[in-house]
Design an enzyme around this catalytic site. Sequence first.
Site, PDB file in Angstrom:
ATOM      1  N   HIS A 236      35.772  43.873  34.977  1.00  0.00           N
ATOM      2  CA  HIS A 236      36.950  43.035  35.195  1.00  0.00           C
ATOM      3  C   HIS A 236      37.899  43.833  36.086  1.00  0.00           C
ATOM      4  O   HIS A 236      38.158  45.003  35.813  1.00  0.00           O
ATOM      5  CB  HIS A 236      37.606  42.722  33.840  1.00  0.00           C
ATOM      6  CG  HIS A 236      38.593  41.608  33.896  1.00  0.00           C
ATOM      7  ND1 HIS A 236      39.789  41.724  34.574  1.00  0.00           N
ATOM      8  CD2 HIS A 236      38.567  40.367  33.378  1.00  0.00           C
ATOM      9  CE1 HIS A 236      40.450  40.584  34.455  1.00  0.00           C
ATOM     10  NE2 HIS A 236      39.728  39.740  33.737  1.00  0.00           N
ATOM     11  N   ARG A 258      45.924  37.304  39.324  1.00  0.00           N
ATOM     12  CA  ARG A 258      45.446  37.250  40.713  1.00  0.00           C
ATOM     13  C   ARG A 258      45.389  35.801  41.181  1.00  0.00           C
ATOM     14  O   ARG A 258      45.746  35.485  42.313  1.00  0.00           O
ATOM     15  CB  ARG A 258      44.059  37.873  40.827  1.00  0.00           C
ATOM     16  CG  ARG A 258      44.071  39.385  40.779  1.00  0.00           C
ATOM     17  CD  ARG A 258      42.664  39.931  41.021  1.00  0.00           C
ATOM     18  NE  ARG A 258      41.743  39.590  39.960  1.00  0.00           N
ATOM     19  CZ  ARG A 258      40.650  38.845  40.104  1.00  0.00           C
ATOM     20  NH1 ARG A 258      40.311  38.371  41.281  1.00  0.00           N
ATOM     21  NH2 ARG A 258      39.883  38.575  39.073  1.00  0.00           N
TER      22      ARG A 258
END
Length: 568
Positions: A236, A258
């Site tokens: 991740h 993000r």
Amino acid sequence: MRRLETDILILGSGGAGLFAALHAHQTDPTASITVAVKGLLGKCGCTRMVQGGYNVALAQGDSVERHFMDTIDGGKWLPDQDLAWTLVTKAVERIHELENELGCFFDRNPDGTIHQKAFAGQTFDRTVHKGDLTGIEIINRLAEQVWSRGIARLEEHRAVDLIKTADGSRIAGVLMIDIRTGEFVFVRAKAVLLATGGGPTMYRFHTPSGDKSCDGLAMALRAGLSLRDMEMVQFHPTGLLAGAHTRMTGTVLEEGLRGAGGYLLNGAGKRFMHDHDPRGERATRDVVSRSMFREMREGRTSPNGGLFIEMGHLGPENVRKQFKGMVERCSDCGFDLAGGRVEVVPTAHYMMGGVVFGADCTTELPGLFAAGEDTGGVHGANRLGGNGVANSTVFGGIAGETMAAWVRRQDPSPPDEAAIADSIGEHEAPFHLPPGDLGAIREALYACMWEDVGILRDGQGLARGLATLDALDARLARTGVADASRVFDLTWHDWLNLKSLIAVSRVIAAAALAREDSRGAHFREDFPEAGPLAASTYSVVRQAGERLELSQRAVAFTRVAPGQTLIE
Ligand SMILES: Cc1cc2nc3c(=O)[nH]c(=O)nc-3n(C[C@H](O)[C@H](O)[C@H](O)COP(=O)(O)OP(=O)(O)OC[C@H]3O[C@@H](n4cnc5c(N)ncnc54)[C@H](O)[C@@H]3O)c2cc1C
């Protein structure tokens, strides 16, 4: 040694283990069922940690075919298509069961339909959630239901070996250690479920819960079972990096940061993602993790050796509102996510690989079943966010049904007593050796896996990694622990954790060295191309004595071939 007996023994109490217990009980209420778990039931494992949510094709315009195609594409055509099909079709049944039978509350739209959010790599918004604490909702409801059915529990019991019958033809039970007393316990069972949840905690930075140390996979290896796709470890991109002194380091800052437009910056404060991919920060997890690793390798790092995420340009108030939990988590570690910069690092999150199993959760060893993150083949080379908890709950339920039917046809078999005695001897071995520095071995394991078997790989590094892992295994075998009280002897358990982690790390490294192409989570700098999809193979590893036997098998495109689609 204490001895117990049960019809069905379930190892692990995550989504897979608890669903198995419920479905086994539903299928045959007369069967005796025992859940044995390293931690406390309902309080351990990764299902409880699920933030984002659960993928399922529910909404108008979506379909199981679309979910299936996203899963196959995301897995770079390596998934076992029958397993993936079972996942997407049964997920629909399972989410209704979670809501209507078990009492989970998921977030809803104003019109009363279940709210489904967007997750990376999917062509439809299909992730069901309860805020950003979806796992707690699922595990709490599951645990209540298991408690209310009087299913037996062995909490803080660590499974250490799968014990077969004397002729080796089937499983007879499991040897465990009662962590509270330190005594060995043998549980005889007609059926055993491996649901210990994998967990790549051998990397310096990792997300899974601390109770996970790949014990199930290590036990499966010792029992001679085949593991597949073991080179596929998902990272991740945004693990929190708050220094070595805190367990918060490595924990996930959610993908939505993000997605919402957050910037990733290097140590010099420069946005770098567009140098690597036109999608910038919104590229997929594997691409972003690789780009971050490259930036770090070039030395353009933050004070703790990572990079930064910055959200302030989206408006601090807005960030505080939209990402309350994340803002608080960062603040606990001294960072201001809403207005400043937070140090982040890619973090090992999930193992796509695991035990080879069938859609009915059977394995090569009669009487042994597997489900959840301990299994391989559902996700291929990459897992879609949201398919992990769907996987464990779907296959956990199936395993429960299969085991309940299986035990009706079986008599309990006597275990191989010599194998039990040998296993006890091996697990007590560290008490007969001079105590040593386990922390140093753990640090060396972290460094080896991070640097040589991590996000960017090549043949030289992987060969070096394998040699280091062999040396670490030998070093651990010479390192003892003090033979004081065995009550909650966490040093002993740390030794056992390292034993499992090193064994499974060797398999990851060997499978990564053998795979000379780059697919999904596996990236070889010396073989950067994916190769022709139509000739896709997956890797299988089994242990034969001290040696690992590796083979590549052709992917069977049983439902759809590369270039085709099931979407109308
Ligand atoms: C921070 C985080 C966030 C995540 N978010 C998502 C998400 O949003 N969506 C999604 O789909 N997936 C997500 N995942 C992945 C998801 O949590 C897992 O895929 C899934 O829950 C695994 O379920 P499981 O039942 O296989 O294992 P787990 O839930 O991990 O349970 C494993 C169990 O095995 C027990 N155990 C381990 N070793 C032994 C032993 N030797 N003996 C006995 N018991 C043992 C453990 O104590 C635990 O009870 C996330 C994972 C993490 C770490």
